[in-house]
Design a protein around this motif. Structure first.
Motif, mmCIF file in Angstrom:
data_model
loop_
_atom_site.group_PDB
_atom_site.id
_atom_site.type_symbol
_atom_site.label_atom_id
_atom_site.label_comp_id
_atom_site.label_asym_id
_atom_site.label_seq_id
_atom_site.Cartn_x
_atom_site.Cartn_y
_atom_site.Cartn_z
ATOM 1 N N GLY A 171 0.808 -1.205 0.000
ATOM 2 C CA GLY A 171 0.000 0.000 0.000
ATOM 3 C C GLY A 171 0.845 1.260 0.000
ATOM 4 O O GLY A 171 2.077 1.222 -0.051
ATOM 5 N N GLU A 172 0.167 2.409 0.087
ATOM 6 C CA GLU A 172 0.840 3.698 0.008
ATOM 7 C C GLU A 172 1.042 4.310 1.389
ATOM 8 O O GLU A 172 0.364 3.964 2.350
ATOM 9 C CB GLU A 172 0.019 4.659 -0.853
ATOM 10 C CG GLU A 172 -0.163 4.206 -2.294
ATOM 11 C CD GLU A 172 -0.970 5.196 -3.102
ATOM 12 O OE1 GLU A 172 -1.419 6.217 -2.523
ATOM 13 O OE2 GLU A 172 -1.168 4.958 -4.301
ATOM 14 N N GLY A 173 1.973 5.260 1.460
ATOM 15 C CA GLY A 173 2.164 6.056 2.662
ATOM 16 C C GLY A 173 3.026 5.383 3.704
ATOM 17 O O GLY A 173 3.276 4.170 3.664
ATOM 18 N N PHE A 174 3.493 6.198 4.647
ATOM 19 C CA PHE A 174 4.324 5.671 5.730
ATOM 20 C C PHE A 174 3.961 6.321 7.059
ATOM 21 O O PHE A 174 4.765 6.395 7.976
ATOM 22 C CB PHE A 174 5.818 5.892 5.411
ATOM 23 C CG PHE A 174 6.168 7.295 5.017
ATOM 24 C CD1 PHE A 174 6.507 8.243 5.978
ATOM 25 C CD2 PHE A 174 6.134 7.670 3.693
ATOM 26 C CE1 PHE A 174 6.813 9.538 5.609
ATOM 27 C CE2 PHE A 174 6.450 8.967 3.313
ATOM 28 C CZ PHE A 174 6.792 9.910 4.277
ATOM 29 N N THR A 175 2.707 6.794 7.154
ATOM 30 C CA THR A 175 2.186 7.350 8.401
ATOM 31 C C THR A 175 1.223 6.340 9.002
ATOM 32 O O THR A 175 0.182 6.039 8.399
ATOM 33 C CB THR A 175 1.467 8.677 8.149
ATOM 34 O OG1 THR A 175 2.351 9.585 7.501
ATOM 35 C CG2 THR A 175 0.978 9.278 9.466
ATOM 36 N N PRO A 176 1.548 5.773 10.165
ATOM 37 C CA PRO A 176 0.706 4.697 10.715
ATOM 38 C C PRO A 176 -0.766 5.063 10.848
ATOM 39 O O PRO A 176 -1.636 4.186 10.711
ATOM 40 C CB PRO A 176 1.347 4.425 12.081
ATOM 41 C CG PRO A 176 2.772 4.803 11.894
ATOM 42 C CD PRO A 176 2.747 5.992 10.977
ATOM 43 N N SER A 177 -1.085 6.319 11.084
ATOM 44 C CA SER A 177 -2.478 6.690 11.282
ATOM 45 C C SER A 177 -3.316 6.547 10.013
ATOM 46 O O SER A 177 -4.550 6.487 10.081
ATOM 47 C CB SER A 177 -2.573 8.132 11.795
ATOM 48 O OG SER A 177 -2.011 9.027 10.847
ATOM 49 N N SER A 178 -2.661 6.496 8.848
ATOM 50 C CA SER A 178 -3.419 6.434 7.604
ATOM 51 C C SER A 178 -3.018 5.293 6.675
ATOM 52 O O SER A 178 -3.795 4.904 5.795
ATOM 53 C CB SER A 178 -3.273 7.758 6.833
ATOM 54 O OG SER A 178 -1.910 8.034 6.553
ATOM 55 N N ALA A 179 -1.836 4.744 6.834
ATOM 56 C CA ALA A 179 -1.354 3.715 5.910
ATOM 57 C C ALA A 179 -2.011 2.365 6.211
ATOM 58 O O ALA A 179 -2.100 1.948 7.364
ATOM 59 C CB ALA A 179 0.160 3.589 5.989
#
Length: 401
Positions: free
Chosen positions: A220-228
């Protein structure tokens, strides 16, 4: 003008695609009509009901095998059902299903399954909900609390491991009721494509080098735990330590990914090693089943109830109505049609509705619960044996169609 039901031809594809877009929405850029080569190679069967010259309703049939009672059972999977809005409620769907399922029965497909958008519609056609395919969100920080495995290591899989991955799935699926075998298109894919579809496939390997579990995942995308969010299509383990090892591997992403969205169904034993139930169902897809051939589905099931004899009847669908006797001989069920008049059958034997027959066959409900639901009537003395004959395996599904 009368309604005509026939197989869809390539010339019908524009109308077929149009009905699909009206029912399921149109993706950005539109829904393309397949080329003749793509359509010919698809492997599925398409049917439509025509009211005059116009296509009024359509569906698609996938022919595959699914696991029930320890055997691969020929199955007609129904998908892509759509009715033109102006013609809904006009009986087109019933005629369409009767023809498509009649052809499936002639091909030897003993059961039919589907994922409904509205279960009530399909209950009237003899289908019943036997399970659910769910996407469940698991907080990755929780996975750090899973106990360390003993004697298991994990490693990344490659094309050479395809047979081992397939063997794990087969061993797991054969112990359940419901899983698609993945032995036929479109559920079988070449090894190169299977691995190309994922960021990674992680294996759980025991001390002898045997693969005893696997997880297929998309980072998946992103590397911010709150949203990834990462997606996990399969997490299948044949031992509790294999499950622990796979969960802990997913948990190692917790500094950059907050959630694993895992495809699952029922109470999977791989989930029993988790230390908490801090999970959320992201989406649920009920799975429905209909028996097409009473003797073909209920016969041939291995059973320890040697010598059991159960007379029963089915009432409520012309293609299933009748009186039958099930016996267990040499450890296998055998089903024969009787000459008892159906109107007299309820006096001497249990009578199942088509929906009750589906639930009983799948092992999804006991005979007692079928009586509570009105799906089983008649004398109750055979209820315990009926329940025992088809219970003992959980209903699990892992493939959406």
């Amino acid at each position: 003008m009368g309604i005509t039901v026939r197989p869809v031809e390539y010339a019908d594809q524009p109308d077929y695609t149009r009905l699909g877009s009206e029912a399921f929405g149109t993706p950005e850029g539109g829904r393309p009509v397949p080329t003749p080569e793509e359509w010919a190679a698809s492997g599925f069967r398409e049917w439509a009901a025509f009211d005059g010259d116009g296509m009024a309703a359509r569906l698609r049939v996938y022919g595959f095998t699914s696991w029930f009672h320890g055997a691969r059972v020929p199955t007609a999977g129904i998908a892509g059902v759509a009715v033109e809005p102006e013609r809904r409620g006009s009986g087109h769907l019933g005629r369409l299903f009767a023809t498509a399922l009649g052809e499936a029965r002639e091909r030897g497909e003993a059961i039919s399954t589907l994922y409904p958008s509205a279960p009530g519609i399909y209950r009237g056609l003899g289908y019943e909900v036997v399970g659910s395919f769910d996407d469940v969100d698991v907080p990755l920080p929780e996975l750090g609390r899973v106990a360390a495995p003993s004697g298991i290591v994990t490693r990344r899989a490659g094309v050479a491991d395809f047979d081992a991955v397939t063997a794990v799935h087969r061993t797991w699926a054969a112990a359940q009721n419901g899983p698609v075998s993945r032995a036929e298109k479109p559920f079988w894919t070449p090894p190169e494509k299977f691995f190309a579809d994922y960021t990674g496939v992680t294996l759980a390997v025991d001390g002898s080098g045997e693969v005893v579990g696997f997880a297929s995942w998309l980072r998946g995308e992103g590397f911010t735990p709150s949203s990834a969010v990462m997606e996990v299509d399969d997490l299948i383990a044949l031992t509790p330590d294999a499950a622990r090892a796979l969960w802990r591997t997913l948990g190692s992403f917790s500094t950059v990914v907050g959630t694993a969205r895992v495809s699952t169904s029922g109470l999977d034993p791989a989930w029993l090693v988790l230390p908490s139930l801090t999970t959320t169902v992201h989406s649920a897809h009920p799975y429905m089943l209909r028996v097409l051939d009473v003797a073909g589905a209920l016969g041939g099931v291995r059973s320890p109830l040697e010598g059991a004899r159960v007379p029963f009847a089915v009432r409520g669908a012309p293609d299933l109505d009748g009186a039958w006797t099930l016996t267990v001989s040499d450890g296998v069920t055998r089903v024969a049609r009787d000459t008892v008049a159906l109107e007299d059958a309820h006096h001497e034997r249990p009578v199942l509705s088509p929906n009750g027959l589906a639930l009983l066959y799948a092992g999804a409900q006991s005979a007692g619960n079928l009586r509570f639901a009105g799906a089983l009537t008649g004398p109750p003395e055979h209820d315990a044996v009926l329940t025992a004959l088809f219970s003992g395996r959980q209903v699990h599904v892992r493939d959406y169609f």
